[in-house]
Design a protein around this motif. Structure first.
Motif, PDB file in Angstrom:
ATOM      1  N   ILE A 119       1.123  -0.645  -0.144  1.00 55.67           N
ATOM      2  CA  ILE A 119       0.003   0.334   0.093  1.00 55.67           C
ATOM      3  C   ILE A 119       0.762   1.355  -0.013  1.00 55.67           C
ATOM      4  CG2 ILE A 119      -1.656   1.305   1.153  1.00 55.67           C
ATOM      5  CD1 ILE A 119      -2.950  -2.000   2.200  1.00 55.67           C
ATOM      6  N   LYS A 123       1.056   3.967  -2.945  1.00 55.13           N
ATOM      7  CA  LYS A 123       0.826   5.370  -2.980  1.00 55.13           C
ATOM      8  C   LYS A 123       2.210   6.023  -3.201  1.00 55.13           C
ATOM      9  CE  LYS A 123      -2.432   5.244   1.274  1.00 55.13           C
ATOM     10  NZ  LYS A 123      -2.186   5.307   2.727  1.00 55.13           N
ATOM     11  N   LEU A 174      -6.353   3.618  -7.350  1.00 55.93           N
ATOM     12  CA  LEU A 174      -7.215   3.708  -6.389  1.00 55.93           C
ATOM     13  C   LEU A 174      -8.186   2.306  -6.178  1.00 55.93           C
ATOM     14  CD1 LEU A 174      -7.878   7.658  -6.568  1.00 55.93           C
ATOM     15  CD2 LEU A 174      -6.349   6.548  -4.538  1.00 55.93           C
ATOM     16  N   TYR A 175      -8.181   2.439  -6.872  1.00 54.17           N
ATOM     17  CA  TYR A 175      -9.609   1.522  -7.225  1.00 54.17           C
ATOM     18  C   TYR A 175      -8.462   0.174  -6.807  1.00 54.17           C
ATOM     19  CZ  TYR A 175     -12.214  -3.249  -8.440  1.00 54.17           C
ATOM     20  OH  TYR A 175     -13.086  -3.989  -8.675  1.00 54.17           O
ATOM     21  N   LEU A 177      -6.193  -0.286  -4.592  1.00 58.27           N
ATOM     22  CA  LEU A 177      -6.040  -0.065  -2.898  1.00 58.27           C
ATOM     23  C   LEU A 177      -7.353   0.100  -2.264  1.00 58.27           C
ATOM     24  CD1 LEU A 177      -3.826   3.660  -2.814  1.00 58.27           C
ATOM     25  CD2 LEU A 177      -3.410   0.974  -2.203  1.00 58.27           C
ATOM     26  N   LYS A 178      -7.934   0.480  -2.569  1.00 60.56           N
ATOM     27  CA  LYS A 178      -9.859   0.253  -2.085  1.00 60.56           C
ATOM     28  C   LYS A 178     -10.007  -1.323  -2.111  1.00 60.56           C
ATOM     29  CE  LYS A 178     -14.002   2.644  -1.332  1.00 60.56           C
ATOM     30  NZ  LYS A 178     -14.776   3.801  -1.603  1.00 60.56           N
ATOM     31  N   LYS A 179     -10.375  -1.590  -3.114  1.00 58.59           N
ATOM     32  CA  LYS A 179     -11.155  -3.026  -2.816  1.00 58.59           C
ATOM     33  C   LYS A 179     -10.306  -4.296  -3.264  1.00 58.59           C
ATOM     34  CE  LYS A 179     -15.122  -1.181  -4.517  1.00 58.59           C
ATOM     35  NZ  LYS A 179     -15.934  -1.578  -3.161  1.00 58.59           N
ATOM     36  N   ARG A 182      -6.563  -3.094   0.636  1.00 51.55           N
ATOM     37  CA  ARG A 182      -6.677  -2.728   2.351  1.00 51.55           C
ATOM     38  C   ARG A 182      -7.683  -3.817   2.569  1.00 51.55           C
ATOM     39  NH1 ARG A 182      -7.156   3.621   0.348  1.00 51.55           N
ATOM     40  NH2 ARG A 182      -5.072   4.102   1.461  1.00 51.55           N
ATOM     41  N   PRO A 183      -9.037  -4.077   1.584  1.00 51.79           N
ATOM     42  CA  PRO A 183      -9.999  -5.583   2.597  1.00 51.79           C
ATOM     43  C   PRO A 183      -9.459  -6.650   3.081  1.00 51.79           C
ATOM     44  CG  PRO A 183     -11.060  -4.274   0.293  1.00 51.79           C
ATOM     45  CD  PRO A 183      -9.310  -3.241   0.353  1.00 51.79           C
ATOM     46  N   GLN A 186      -7.498  -5.757   6.299  1.00 49.25           N
ATOM     47  CA  GLN A 186      -8.312  -5.758   8.001  1.00 49.25           C
ATOM     48  C   GLN A 186      -9.084  -6.733   7.734  1.00 49.25           C
ATOM     49  OE1 GLN A 186     -12.114  -3.757   6.160  1.00 49.25           O
ATOM     50  NE2 GLN A 186     -12.892  -3.899   8.384  1.00 49.25           N
TER      51      GLN A 186
END
Length: 197
Positions: A119, A123, A174-175, A177-179, A182-183, A186
């Motif tokens: 990540i 970035k 960004l997609y 990273l987000k989808k 990061r999930p 988590q």
């Protein structure tokens, strides 16, 4: 029918057994998820390396063969960016966790560290593109325009194509990273928390 019997067994089993079952189910889900993310990053890194080498070689040639001075300067900066991108990708490739960890918890912690690094580097690469690649591209085509090699309408088309390409790459990153990243990070954090309890 079989499902009803499994539900009855589940409900009648002691709490400790339910927790063990839940942990094993989470572990199986996580293994599957980690295999997918490692496969995805393997090909993503490979494609990125091929692209970086190609960009480096092409813009290295541009330094020598393209007449406008601004285009030569932009080619130099873009070639440097490609080398920087390649070093970041090599760092990611070397940092991939090994499946030979001492235990499963240690393996999860290695994967958590790898995803955090992934990540962070992603970035950083996006920032590098925004600060160097996009201005470098516009400087490159501006050199052709100022030396009157291209006319105004072609210049505008090239600006639009470059802007759309850079914006699309930014949105795609960004997609991811987000989808994707990061999930999974988590989920790893949650599973580590469950296993440490």
């Amino acid at each position: 029918m079989m499902e009803d019997e499994l539900i009855k067994i589940w409900q009648s089993s002691p709490e400790v057994e339910r927790i063990k079952f839940e942990k094993s189910r989470l572990m199986l889900d996580m293994d599957s998820s980690l295999k997918r993310i490692h496969r995805f990053t393997k090909y993503d890194i490979l494609i990125g390396q091929i692209a970086a080498i190609t960009v480096f070689l092409v813009f290295l040639l541009y330094i020598y063969f393209v007449p406008p001075v601004l285009a030569k300067i932009a080619s130099f900066f873009i070639a440097i960016l490609a080398v920087w991108h390649l070093t970041k990708l090599r760092k990611l490739k070397k940092g991939k966790p090994k499946e030979t960890a001492a235990n499963y918890l240690e393996y999860l912690k290695q994967n958590r560290h790898y995803l955090k690094t992934l990540i962070k580097i992603t970035k950083t690469l996006v920032s590098g593109y925004a600060l160097i690649s996009m201005p470098g591209y516009f400087l490159f085509i501006t050199g052709f325009y100022l030396d009157q090699i291209v006319d105004g309408s072609l210049f505008i088309k090239m600006v639009l194509i470059g802007a759309v390409g850079h914006i699309a790459a930014f949105i795609y990153t960004l997609y991811i990273l987000k989808k994707i990243y990061r999930p999974r990070l988590q989920k790893i954090d949650e599973l580590i928390k469950v296993m440490e309890e």
